[in-house]
Motif scaffolding. Structure first.
Motif, PDB file in Angstrom:
ATOM      1  N   GLN A   1      -1.212   4.052  -5.016  1.00  0.00           N
ATOM      2  CA  GLN A   1       0.026   4.377  -4.325  1.00  0.00           C
ATOM      3  C   GLN A   1       0.097   5.831  -3.860  1.00  0.00           C
ATOM      4  OE1 GLN A   1       2.499   2.283  -3.303  1.00  0.00           O
ATOM      5  NE2 GLN A   1       1.069   0.704  -3.981  1.00  0.00           N
ATOM      6  N   GLN A   2      -0.898   6.673  -4.234  1.00  0.00           N
ATOM      7  CA  GLN A   2      -0.946   8.061  -3.776  1.00  0.00           C
ATOM      8  C   GLN A   2      -2.303   8.379  -3.156  1.00  0.00           C
ATOM      9  OE1 GLN A   2       0.271   9.175  -8.016  1.00  0.00           O
ATOM     10  NE2 GLN A   2       1.237  10.804  -6.854  1.00  0.00           N
ATOM     11  N   TYR A   3      -3.016   7.349  -2.734  1.00  0.00           N
ATOM     12  CA  TYR A   3      -4.424   7.511  -2.367  1.00  0.00           C
ATOM     13  C   TYR A   3      -4.636   8.553  -1.268  1.00  0.00           C
ATOM     14  CZ  TYR A   3      -9.095   6.425  -0.658  1.00  0.00           C
ATOM     15  OH  TYR A   3     -10.393   6.529  -0.267  1.00  0.00           O
TER      16      TYR A   3
ATOM     17  N   ASN B   1       0.834  -1.195   0.000  1.00  0.00           N
ATOM     18  CA  ASN B   1       0.000   0.000   0.000  1.00  0.00           C
ATOM     19  C   ASN B   1       0.871   1.247   0.000  1.00  0.00           C
ATOM     20  OD1 ASN B   1       0.949   0.240   2.649  1.00  0.00           O
ATOM     21  ND2 ASN B   1      -0.904  -0.608   3.543  1.00  0.00           N
ATOM     22  N   GLU B   2       0.225   2.398   0.147  1.00  0.00           N
ATOM     23  CA  GLU B   2       0.951   3.663   0.056  1.00  0.00           C
ATOM     24  C   GLU B   2       1.990   3.813   1.147  1.00  0.00           C
ATOM     25  OE1 GLU B   2      -0.140   8.466  -0.193  1.00  0.00           O
ATOM     26  OE2 GLU B   2      -1.689   6.969   0.189  1.00  0.00           O
ATOM     27  N   ASP B   3       1.771   3.168   2.293  1.00  0.00           N
ATOM     28  CA  ASP B   3       2.715   3.257   3.404  1.00  0.00           C
ATOM     29  C   ASP B   3       3.896   2.310   3.247  1.00  0.00           C
ATOM     30  OD1 ASP B   3       1.051   5.119   4.641  1.00  0.00           O
ATOM     31  OD2 ASP B   3      -0.154   3.528   5.549  1.00  0.00           O
ATOM     32  N   GLY B   4       3.907   1.509   2.175  1.00  0.00           N
ATOM     33  CA  GLY B   4       4.990   0.561   1.969  1.00  0.00           C
ATOM     34  C   GLY B   4       4.822  -0.729   2.745  1.00  0.00           C
ATOM     35  N   VAL B   5       3.661  -0.925   3.367  1.00  0.00           N
ATOM     36  CA  VAL B   5       3.402  -2.153   4.120  1.00  0.00           C
ATOM     37  C   VAL B   5       3.145  -3.296   3.138  1.00  0.00           C
ATOM     38  CG1 VAL B   5       1.872  -3.290   5.770  1.00  0.00           C
ATOM     39  CG2 VAL B   5       2.446  -0.875   6.063  1.00  0.00           C
ATOM     40  N   GLN B   6       3.812  -4.422   3.326  1.00  0.00           N
ATOM     41  CA  GLN B   6       3.627  -5.590   2.469  1.00  0.00           C
ATOM     42  C   GLN B   6       2.698  -6.590   3.154  1.00  0.00           C
ATOM     43  OE1 GLN B   6       7.221  -7.381   1.066  1.00  0.00           O
ATOM     44  NE2 GLN B   6       7.852  -5.602  -0.117  1.00  0.00           N
ATOM     45  N   ILE B   7       1.704  -7.041   2.411  1.00  0.00           N
ATOM     46  CA  ILE B   7       0.728  -8.006   2.913  1.00  0.00           C
ATOM     47  C   ILE B   7       0.888  -9.282   2.104  1.00  0.00           C
ATOM     48  CG2 ILE B   7      -1.710  -8.446   3.368  1.00  0.00           C
ATOM     49  CD1 ILE B   7      -2.105  -5.369   3.140  1.00  0.00           C
ATOM     50  N   THR B   8       1.242 -10.380   2.772  1.00  0.00           N
ATOM     51  CA  THR B   8       1.442 -11.663   2.107  1.00  0.00           C
ATOM     52  C   THR B   8       0.216 -12.548   2.347  1.00  0.00           C
ATOM     53  OG1 THR B   8       3.841 -11.497   2.432  1.00  0.00           O
ATOM     54  CG2 THR B   8       2.940 -13.674   1.891  1.00  0.00           C
ATOM     55  N   ILE B   9      -0.432 -12.964   1.264  1.00  0.00           N
ATOM     56  CA  ILE B   9      -1.646 -13.774   1.359  1.00  0.00           C
ATOM     57  C   ILE B   9      -1.374 -15.135   0.724  1.00  0.00           C
ATOM     58  CG2 ILE B   9      -4.110 -13.891   0.848  1.00  0.00           C
ATOM     59  CD1 ILE B   9      -4.097 -10.915   0.364  1.00  0.00           C
ATOM     60  N   PRO B  10      -1.529 -16.243   1.461  1.00  0.00           N
ATOM     61  CA  PRO B  10      -1.417 -17.570   0.828  1.00  0.00           C
ATOM     62  C   PRO B  10      -2.462 -17.691  -0.281  1.00  0.00           C
ATOM     63  CG  PRO B  10      -1.392 -17.750   3.223  1.00  0.00           C
ATOM     64  CD  PRO B  10      -1.755 -16.336   2.914  1.00  0.00           C
ATOM     65  N   ASN B  11      -2.062 -18.255  -1.400  1.00  0.00           N
ATOM     66  CA  ASN B  11      -2.932 -18.271  -2.575  1.00  0.00           C
ATOM     67  C   ASN B  11      -4.221 -19.054  -2.368  1.00  0.00           C
ATOM     68  OD1 ASN B  11      -1.363 -16.618  -4.214  1.00  0.00           O
ATOM     69  ND2 ASN B  11      -0.081 -18.320  -4.884  1.00  0.00           N
ATOM     70  N   ARG B  12      -4.213 -20.037  -1.457  1.00  0.00           N
ATOM     71  CA  ARG B  12      -5.439 -20.806  -1.235  1.00  0.00           C
ATOM     72  C   ARG B  12      -6.519 -19.964  -0.565  1.00  0.00           C
ATOM     73  NH1 ARG B  12      -5.252 -23.323   4.105  1.00  0.00           N
ATOM     74  NH2 ARG B  12      -3.266 -22.832   5.134  1.00  0.00           N
ATOM     75  N   HIS B  13      -6.137 -18.821   0.017  1.00  0.00           N
ATOM     76  CA  HIS B  13      -7.117 -17.909   0.607  1.00  0.00           C
ATOM     77  C   HIS B  13      -7.621 -16.892  -0.414  1.00  0.00           C
ATOM     78  CE1 HIS B  13      -6.599 -19.489   4.591  1.00  0.00           C
ATOM     79  NE2 HIS B  13      -5.294 -19.241   4.585  1.00  0.00           N
ATOM     80  N   ILE B  14      -7.152 -16.986  -1.653  1.00  0.00           N
ATOM     81  CA  ILE B  14      -7.599 -16.066  -2.705  1.00  0.00           C
ATOM     82  C   ILE B  14      -8.515 -16.770  -3.692  1.00  0.00           C
ATOM     83  CG2 ILE B  14      -6.823 -14.620  -4.626  1.00  0.00           C
ATOM     84  CD1 ILE B  14      -4.274 -14.074  -3.106  1.00  0.00           C
TER      85      ILE B  14
ATOM     86  N   TYR C   1      -6.248   1.822  -9.572  1.00  0.00           N
ATOM     87  CA  TYR C   1      -6.926   2.927  -8.883  1.00  0.00           C
ATOM     88  C   TYR C   1      -7.730   2.423  -7.685  1.00  0.00           C
ATOM     89  CZ  TYR C   1      -5.836   5.860 -12.926  1.00  0.00           C
ATOM     90  OH  TYR C   1      -5.184   6.557 -13.912  1.00  0.00           O
ATOM     91  N   THR C   2      -8.035   3.357  -6.769  1.00  0.00           N
ATOM     92  CA  THR C   2      -8.918   3.104  -5.648  1.00  0.00           C
ATOM     93  C   THR C   2      -9.986   4.193  -5.622  1.00  0.00           C
ATOM     94  OG1 THR C   2      -7.169   2.049  -4.342  1.00  0.00           O
ATOM     95  CG2 THR C   2      -9.083   2.858  -3.140  1.00  0.00           C
ATOM     96  N   LEU C   3     -11.223   3.794  -5.442  1.00  0.00           N
ATOM     97  CA  LEU C   3     -12.330   4.749  -5.468  1.00  0.00           C
ATOM     98  C   LEU C   3     -12.484   5.428  -4.111  1.00  0.00           C
ATOM     99  CD1 LEU C   3     -14.799   5.991  -6.907  1.00  0.00           C
ATOM    100  CD2 LEU C   3     -16.133   4.042  -6.061  1.00  0.00           C
ATOM    101  N   ALA C   4     -12.524   6.776  -4.134  1.00  0.00           N
ATOM    102  CA  ALA C   4     -12.807   7.568  -2.937  1.00  0.00           C
ATOM    103  C   ALA C   4     -14.213   8.153  -3.074  1.00  0.00           C
ATOM    104  CB  ALA C   4     -11.779   8.689  -2.786  1.00  0.00           C
ATOM    105  N   GLU C   5     -15.048   7.923  -2.073  1.00  0.00           N
ATOM    106  CA  GLU C   5     -16.408   8.442  -2.080  1.00  0.00           C
ATOM    107  C   GLU C   5     -16.534   9.499  -0.990  1.00  0.00           C
ATOM    108  OE1 GLU C   5     -19.477   5.257  -3.543  1.00  0.00           O
ATOM    109  OE2 GLU C   5     -18.223   4.312  -2.009  1.00  0.00           O
ATOM    110  N   LEU C   6     -16.690  10.763  -1.402  1.00  0.00           N
ATOM    111  CA  LEU C   6     -16.743  11.890  -0.486  1.00  0.00           C
ATOM    112  C   LEU C   6     -18.140  12.488  -0.482  1.00  0.00           C
ATOM    113  CD1 LEU C   6     -13.441  13.614  -1.705  1.00  0.00           C
ATOM    114  CD2 LEU C   6     -13.682  11.791  -0.028  1.00  0.00           C
ATOM    115  N   SER C   7     -18.432  13.280   0.544  1.00  0.00           N
ATOM    116  CA  SER C   7     -19.724  13.947   0.645  1.00  0.00           C
ATOM    117  C   SER C   7     -19.550  15.239   1.425  1.00  0.00           C
ATOM    118  CB  SER C   7     -20.745  13.038   1.329  1.00  0.00           C
ATOM    119  OG  SER C   7     -22.002  13.683   1.424  1.00  0.00           O
ATOM    120  N   ILE C   8     -20.193  16.308   0.952  1.00  0.00           N
ATOM    121  CA  ILE C   8     -20.159  17.594   1.653  1.00  0.00           C
ATOM    122  C   ILE C   8     -21.523  18.250   1.517  1.00  0.00           C
ATOM    123  CG2 ILE C   8     -19.271  18.867  -0.360  1.00  0.00           C
ATOM    124  CD1 ILE C   8     -17.659  20.573   1.662  1.00  0.00           C
ATOM    125  N   GLY C   9     -21.982  18.890   2.574  1.00  0.00           N
ATOM    126  CA  GLY C   9     -23.307  19.495   2.573  1.00  0.00           C
ATOM    127  C   GLY C   9     -23.252  20.988   2.295  1.00  0.00           C
ATOM    128  N   ILE C  10     -24.286  21.504   1.626  1.00  0.00           N
ATOM    129  CA  ILE C  10     -24.459  22.942   1.415  1.00  0.00           C
ATOM    130  C   ILE C  10     -25.844  23.320   1.922  1.00  0.00           C
ATOM    131  CG2 ILE C  10     -22.893  22.988  -0.574  1.00  0.00           C
ATOM    132  CD1 ILE C  10     -25.400  23.115  -2.378  1.00  0.00           C
TER     133      ILE C  10
END
Length: 291
Positions: free
Chosen positions: A241-243, A156-169, A180-189
């Motif tokens: 990587q810049q989320y 991820n953006e922090d450089g943290v590595q996540i190792t997932i055994p393939n049988r769990h995928i 890309y990663t979707l960001a969903e924002l909301s602001i009121g007027i």
């Protein structure tokens, strides 16, 4: 003592004689086998490199290219090993039978590991995701850094590595948003403000945000009608990587655009009404028994 020493010397002479006879009889075969093995190793490396470069020219996925190149190297080395063993007169038939028997026992002992390898082969062949994609699976998400036969590495953006055994995928629901990663924002007027103006201001403020491309423009519109104002929803695709950096910048731009143009952003309010008539009536009723 002398007799024991003599026996040891005799044994040593017999061993020496056997070693000398072995090298005299099989020296050329051993040298030939070593030469075949060394040439085979060079050929295997060359074949692997050629196949990898060919896959890259055909624009195949990097993970699949590495797998094909490694598999071709292993095949060449197995063939070379069979030829080298035959050169020194060793039959591989009993060896294959022993390997088969050992494989059965080893397979039961390392079921989890073998299932990971099988799942990894499935991922490499079907390619539900490739290196560089952003996936979410088993409650974790990140950008695919590496796909091995036994495991998949996310980062991820922090450089943290996540190792997932393939049988769990394999067999799980995978969310793939590519790079890309979707960001969903909301602001009121405030309800007194013009929502079309607010939408236009927000869209303009995000138009030149880093990472925003023409095929993934921000979506801005009325999300819902709240108790205190009109909620404007923003859907924004950001590079994984810049989320967080771009998310904070987007929030800052949205706030600055609305504030500069005097668009009122409401805050929660609560109105309390005291009904004096009811209090008086209640008070007079409660005092009558005491009078």
């Amino acid at each position: 003592m002398d007799e024991k020493l003599g026996q040891e010397l005799a044994h040593a002479q017999e061993i020496y004689k056997m070693v000398v006879e072995f090298f005299v009889n099989y020296s050329f075969q051993i040298l030939g086998a070593l030469l075949i093995f060394m040439i085979g190793l060079l050929v295997a490396r060359k074949v692997s490199a050629v196949i990898f470069n060919l896959c890259q020219k055909k624009e195949l996925d990097i993970t699949l290219s590495r797998f094909i190149a490694s598999a071709s190297k292993i095949v060449v080395m197995v063939l070379v090993g069979i030829i080298a063993l035959g050169k020194i007169g060793i039959s591989i038939t009993p060896f294959l039978a022993a390997v088969g028997a050992l494989s059965l026992g080893a397979g039961l002992a390392v079921q989890g590991l073998l299932s990971n390898y099988g799942a990894g082969l499935n991922i490499i062949m079907t390619r539900p995701f490739v290196v560089g994609d952003t996936i979410s699976v088993q409650g974790v998400s990140g950008q695919v850094k590496e796909v091995q036969l036994a495991f998949t590495v996310l980062t991820n953006e922090d450089g943290v590595q996540i190792t997932i055994p393939n049988r769990h995928i394999v067999g799980e629901i995978i969310h793939n948003s590519f790079e890309y990663t979707l960001a969903e924002l909301s602001i009121g007027i405030a309800y007194s403000e013009d929502p079309d103006q607010a939408i236009r201001l927000i869209s303009n403020s995000l138009s030149d945000l880093e990472g925003v491309t023409d095929d993934k423009r921000p979506q801005v519109g009325i999300e819902n009608f709240g108790d205190h104002g009109v909620n404007i929803g923003i859907r924004l695709w950001l590079p994984t990587q810049q989320y967080f950096g771009l998310l904070y910048e987007a929030n800052q731009r949205i706030y600055a655009a609305l504030k500069t143009n005097d668009v009122v952003i409401p805050f929660p309010q609560q109105e309390v009404r005291i009904l004096n008539e009811s209090i008086k009536t209640s008070g007079s009723g409660s005092g009558s028994p005491n009078s």
